[in-house]
Design a protein around this motif. Structure first.
Motif, PDB file in Angstrom:
ATOM      1  N   LEU A   1      13.080 -13.260  10.161  1.00  0.00           N
ATOM      2  CA  LEU A   1      11.893 -12.109  10.491  1.00  0.00           C
ATOM      3  C   LEU A   1      11.075 -12.421  11.353  1.00  0.00           C
ATOM      4  CD1 LEU A   1       9.992 -11.898   6.688  1.00  0.00           C
ATOM      5  CD2 LEU A   1      10.964 -10.684   8.260  1.00  0.00           C
ATOM      6  N   LYS A   2      11.406 -13.464  11.852  1.00  0.00           N
ATOM      7  CA  LYS A   2      10.816 -14.208  13.567  1.00  0.00           C
ATOM      8  C   LYS A   2      11.106 -13.117  14.727  1.00  0.00           C
ATOM      9  CE  LYS A   2      10.987 -18.139  16.225  1.00  0.00           C
ATOM     10  NZ  LYS A   2      10.936 -19.557  17.088  1.00  0.00           N
ATOM     11  N   GLY A   3       9.682 -13.207  15.297  1.00  0.00           N
ATOM     12  CA  GLY A   3      10.232 -11.779  16.055  1.00  0.00           C
ATOM     13  C   GLY A   3       9.747 -10.250  15.997  1.00  0.00           C
ATOM     14  N   HIS A   4      10.426 -10.087  14.612  1.00  0.00           N
ATOM     15  CA  HIS A   4       9.896  -8.401  14.153  1.00  0.00           C
ATOM     16  C   HIS A   4       8.984  -8.040  13.493  1.00  0.00           C
ATOM     17  CE1 HIS A   4      14.176  -8.459  14.365  1.00  0.00           C
ATOM     18  NE2 HIS A   4      14.701  -9.727  14.373  1.00  0.00           N
ATOM     19  N   SER A   5       8.813  -7.061  12.949  1.00  0.00           N
ATOM     20  CA  SER A   5       7.827  -6.284  12.841  1.00  0.00           C
ATOM     21  C   SER A   5       7.436  -5.788  11.447  1.00  0.00           C
ATOM     22  CB  SER A   5       7.154  -4.912  13.279  1.00  0.00           C
ATOM     23  OG  SER A   5       8.265  -3.687  13.013  1.00  0.00           O
ATOM     24  N   VAL A   6       6.361  -6.331  10.457  1.00  0.00           N
ATOM     25  CA  VAL A   6       6.241  -6.728   8.803  1.00  0.00           C
ATOM     26  C   VAL A   6       5.274  -6.239   8.715  1.00  0.00           C
ATOM     27  CG1 VAL A   6       6.584  -8.006   7.157  1.00  0.00           C
ATOM     28  CG2 VAL A   6       7.905  -8.783   9.063  1.00  0.00           C
ATOM     29  N   GLY A   7       5.487  -4.981   7.891  1.00  0.00           N
ATOM     30  CA  GLY A   7       4.246  -4.282   7.121  1.00  0.00           C
ATOM     31  C   GLY A   7       3.430  -4.687   6.582  1.00  0.00           C
ATOM     32  N   VAL A   8       2.339  -4.864   6.142  1.00  0.00           N
ATOM     33  CA  VAL A   8       1.490  -5.564   4.410  1.00  0.00           C
ATOM     34  C   VAL A   8       0.374  -5.003   4.960  1.00  0.00           C
ATOM     35  CG1 VAL A   8       0.979  -7.933   6.322  1.00  0.00           C
ATOM     36  CG2 VAL A   8       1.082  -8.032   3.835  1.00  0.00           C
TER      37      VAL A   8
ATOM     38  N   PRO B   1       3.085  -9.102  12.493  1.00  0.00           N
ATOM     39  CA  PRO B   1       2.651  -8.439  11.499  1.00  0.00           C
ATOM     40  C   PRO B   1       1.817  -6.715  12.044  1.00  0.00           C
ATOM     41  CG  PRO B   1       1.163  -9.620  12.469  1.00  0.00           C
ATOM     42  CD  PRO B   1       2.565  -9.769  13.035  1.00  0.00           C
ATOM     43  N   ALA B   2       1.946  -5.696  10.668  1.00  0.00           N
ATOM     44  CA  ALA B   2       1.871  -4.096  10.965  1.00  0.00           C
ATOM     45  C   ALA B   2       0.939  -4.120  10.129  1.00  0.00           C
ATOM     46  CB  ALA B   2       2.670  -3.278  10.814  1.00  0.00           C
ATOM     47  N   TYR B   3      -0.319  -4.395  10.214  1.00  0.00           N
ATOM     48  CA  TYR B   3      -1.576  -4.404   9.423  1.00  0.00           C
ATOM     49  C   TYR B   3      -1.744  -2.463   8.440  1.00  0.00           C
ATOM     50  CZ  TYR B   3      -2.695  -8.994  10.497  1.00  0.00           C
ATOM     51  OH  TYR B   3      -1.771 -10.168   9.938  1.00  0.00           O
ATOM     52  N   LEU B   4      -1.213  -2.390   7.243  1.00  0.00           N
ATOM     53  CA  LEU B   4      -1.252  -1.073   7.224  1.00  0.00           C
ATOM     54  C   LEU B   4      -1.362  -1.184   5.311  1.00  0.00           C
ATOM     55  CD1 LEU B   4       2.087  -0.106   8.610  1.00  0.00           C
ATOM     56  CD2 LEU B   4       0.402   0.826   9.445  1.00  0.00           C
TER      57      LEU B   4
ATOM     58  N   ALA C   1      -0.940   0.244   1.229  1.00  0.00           N
ATOM     59  CA  ALA C   1       0.407   0.656   1.174  1.00  0.00           C
ATOM     60  C   ALA C   1       0.563   2.101   1.186  1.00  0.00           C
ATOM     61  CB  ALA C   1       0.335   0.536  -0.327  1.00  0.00           C
ATOM     62  N   PRO C   2       0.254   3.013   1.255  1.00  0.00           N
ATOM     63  CA  PRO C   2       0.956   4.451   1.650  1.00  0.00           C
ATOM     64  C   PRO C   2       1.066   4.555   2.927  1.00  0.00           C
ATOM     65  CG  PRO C   2      -1.033   4.514  -0.440  1.00  0.00           C
ATOM     66  CD  PRO C   2      -1.336   3.367   0.486  1.00  0.00           C
ATOM     67  N   ASP C   3       0.595   4.080   3.737  1.00  0.00           N
ATOM     68  CA  ASP C   3       0.763   4.141   5.383  1.00  0.00           C
ATOM     69  C   ASP C   3       2.428   3.287   5.503  1.00  0.00           C
ATOM     70  OD1 ASP C   3      -1.000   5.965   6.008  1.00  0.00           O
ATOM     71  OD2 ASP C   3      -2.705   4.170   5.682  1.00  0.00           O
ATOM     72  N   GLY C   4       1.849   2.037   4.983  1.00  0.00           N
ATOM     73  CA  GLY C   4       3.393   1.200   5.067  1.00  0.00           C
ATOM     74  C   GLY C   4       4.524   1.616   3.941  1.00  0.00           C
ATOM     75  N   LEU C   5       4.642   2.418   3.080  1.00  0.00           N
ATOM     76  CA  LEU C   5       5.077   3.641   2.045  1.00  0.00           C
ATOM     77  C   LEU C   5       5.934   4.453   3.413  1.00  0.00           C
ATOM     78  CD1 LEU C   5       7.637   4.082   0.161  1.00  0.00           C
ATOM     79  CD2 LEU C   5       5.584   5.651  -0.741  1.00  0.00           C
ATOM     80  N   ALA C   6       5.243   4.894   4.550  1.00  0.00           N
ATOM     81  CA  ALA C   6       5.868   6.128   4.873  1.00  0.00           C
ATOM     82  C   ALA C   6       6.883   5.157   6.413  1.00  0.00           C
ATOM     83  CB  ALA C   6       4.623   7.181   5.837  1.00  0.00           C
ATOM     84  N   ALA C   7       6.083   4.350   6.708  1.00  0.00           N
ATOM     85  CA  ALA C   7       6.026   3.281   7.609  1.00  0.00           C
ATOM     86  C   ALA C   7       7.496   2.418   7.631  1.00  0.00           C
ATOM     87  CB  ALA C   7       5.060   2.441   8.760  1.00  0.00           C
TER      88      ALA C   7
ATOM     89  N   ALA D   1      10.354  -4.660   8.127  1.00  0.00           N
ATOM     90  CA  ALA D   1      10.181  -5.222   6.856  1.00  0.00           C
ATOM     91  C   ALA D   1       9.073  -4.911   6.332  1.00  0.00           C
ATOM     92  CB  ALA D   1      10.614  -6.709   7.047  1.00  0.00           C
ATOM     93  N   TRP D   2       8.932  -5.158   5.053  1.00  0.00           N
ATOM     94  CA  TRP D   2       7.956  -4.604   3.668  1.00  0.00           C
ATOM     95  C   TRP D   2       7.292  -5.624   3.569  1.00  0.00           C
ATOM     96  CZ3 TRP D   2       7.542   0.430   0.955  1.00  0.00           C
ATOM     97  CH2 TRP D   2       5.299   0.838   0.246  1.00  0.00           C
ATOM     98  N   ALA D   3       6.130  -6.506   3.492  1.00  0.00           N
ATOM     99  CA  ALA D   3       5.719  -7.154   1.966  1.00  0.00           C
ATOM    100  C   ALA D   3       5.115  -6.088   1.001  1.00  0.00           C
ATOM    101  CB  ALA D   3       4.653  -8.414   2.535  1.00  0.00           C
ATOM    102  N   ILE D   4       5.106  -5.366  -0.086  1.00  0.00           N
ATOM    103  CA  ILE D   4       4.695  -4.768  -0.841  1.00  0.00           C
ATOM    104  C   ILE D   4       5.131  -4.985  -2.096  1.00  0.00           C
ATOM    105  CG2 ILE D   4       6.835  -2.680  -1.006  1.00  0.00           C
ATOM    106  CD1 ILE D   4       2.643  -2.106  -1.099  1.00  0.00           C
ATOM    107  N   TRP D   5       4.044  -4.106  -2.797  1.00  0.00           N
ATOM    108  CA  TRP D   5       4.350  -4.544  -4.706  1.00  0.00           C
ATOM    109  C   TRP D   5       3.533  -3.908  -5.211  1.00  0.00           C
ATOM    110  CZ3 TRP D   5      -0.261  -4.471  -1.420  1.00  0.00           C
ATOM    111  CH2 TRP D   5      -1.566  -3.307  -1.525  1.00  0.00           C
ATOM    112  N   ASP D   6       4.352  -3.429  -6.629  1.00  0.00           N
ATOM    113  CA  ASP D   6       4.970  -2.615  -7.534  1.00  0.00           C
ATOM    114  C   ASP D   6       3.549  -1.593  -7.378  1.00  0.00           C
ATOM    115  OD1 ASP D   6       7.082  -2.166  -8.246  1.00  0.00           O
ATOM    116  OD2 ASP D   6       6.999  -3.958 -10.120  1.00  0.00           O
TER     117      ASP D   6
END
Length: 318
Positions: free
Chosen positions: A128-135, A161-164, A166-172, A180-185
């Motif tokens: 993940l180093k250097g990459h965008s991760v939604g959270v 980090p892309a601070y989003l 959950a609904p916005d993270g799903l769309a992104a 990448a995306w860090a997300i919950w059920d």
């Protein structure tokens, strides 16, 4: 400080006396909030359980759906608040919100994860180093993302980090706006049903993903019998969901936005839904989250995460 059983018994007796007089309850409505991941509260709402039980005690019920829960928790906008993942109470505690913990849902670490599209060249957390991760900033997933990076010798500054929410993270994530995306059920299960994804890490070994139920301090003292009724109903809702998986899917799918049944079934299989009383010793994981968020500059001061008010159900753990 914990509300002892002796104090609870006294408050309960006083509440029942007031109930018989009827004077203190005229027109009283119990306000409850919930969010999309509030499975047990959603079940109770759909079945009308609390309207029936609290109605017998002389109370009305109103439900309030929130996508952002911190503000209503901090301001006391409702009486009993939506269940929240382990990280959220760190912020309410930091803000000095007058909240009492009255129940805890036991851990479900597989219900939150760091994912990438199956075709991604990112194959490990280290990649993940250097990459965008939604959270979602300040969420339980923010904590597991930080912990997973630390476990690989990386810092949060090593990713983008892309601070989003959950609904916005799903769309992104669906359109490729984040790598990448860090997300919950249920959002995790939704995206897994829509496309092949690779799980880089779930919360196992990082967080139990406990969920906490809170009530305004004053309400817990003034209306302990209401808290007891809601607590008992939550315990029963868990038992119903686990004993009746097909019926639970049929009830939850339309209320969650007409999700496919297999998505709801996946969510229910991953969540424990096991509700019990909050034991102070069980809050040790909260301290790790608080320390991580202080070091990341997300809260302004160090906290003793175990120094919260606890309500105990009549008869013990529930």
């Amino acid at each position: 400080m914990s509300l002892t059983r002796r104090h609870l018994a006294g408050a309960l007796t006083a509440g029942l006396v007031l109930g018989r007089s009827g004077a203190a309850r005229a027109g009283r409505t119990v306000r409850l909030s919930y969010q999309r991941s509030s499975t047990l509260l959603t079940v109770l709402k759909a079945k009308g359980t609390l309207e029936e039980r609290l109605g017998r005690q002389g109370f009305g019920v109103s439900w309030h759906l929130f996508t952002k829960v911190l503000e209503p928790m901090n301001t006391g906008a409702v009486d009993l608040h939506a269940d929240v993942a382990d990280a959220v109470p760190i912020f309410t505690q930091s803000a000095g919100a007058p909240l009492t913990f009255y129940a805890m849902e036991a851990g479900s670490p597989r219900a939150e994860a760091i994912i990438v599209p199956e075709e991604s060249s990112i194959r490990t957390v280290a990649d993940l180093k250097g990459h965008s991760v939604g959270v979602s900033k300040g969420s339980g997933c923010h904590f597991i993302l930080a912990g997973a990076l630390k476990r690989e010798g990386l810092r949060f500054a090593d990713i983008r980090p892309a601070y989003l929410e959950a609904p916005d993270g799903l769309a992104a994530f669906e359109r490729g706006g984040i790598e990448a995306w860090a997300i919950w059920d249920p959002f995790l299960a939704i995206v897994q049903a829509k496309r092949p994804v690779r799980v880089l890490a779930d919360a196992t070994g990082l967080s139990s993903y406990n969920r906490y139920y809170t009530v305004n301090d004053s309400f817990a003292v003034e209306q302990p019998e209401v808290v007891a009724t809601v607590f008992a109903a939550l315990v029963e809702a868990k038992q119903w969901v686990k004993a009746n998986p097909k019926e639970a899917v049929a009830l939850l799918a339309p209320t969650w936005g007409d999700l496919p049944p297999d998505v709801v079934d996946t969510v229910n299989a991953r969540r424990s839904y096991a509700v019990g009383a909050v034991e102070r010793a069980a809050l040790s994981e909260q301290q790790a989250i608080a320390d991580t968020f202080f070091e990341a500059g997300l809260i302004p001061r160090r906290l003793d995460a175990t120094a919260v008010r606890l309500w105990q159900p009549p008869g013990g753990r529930g």
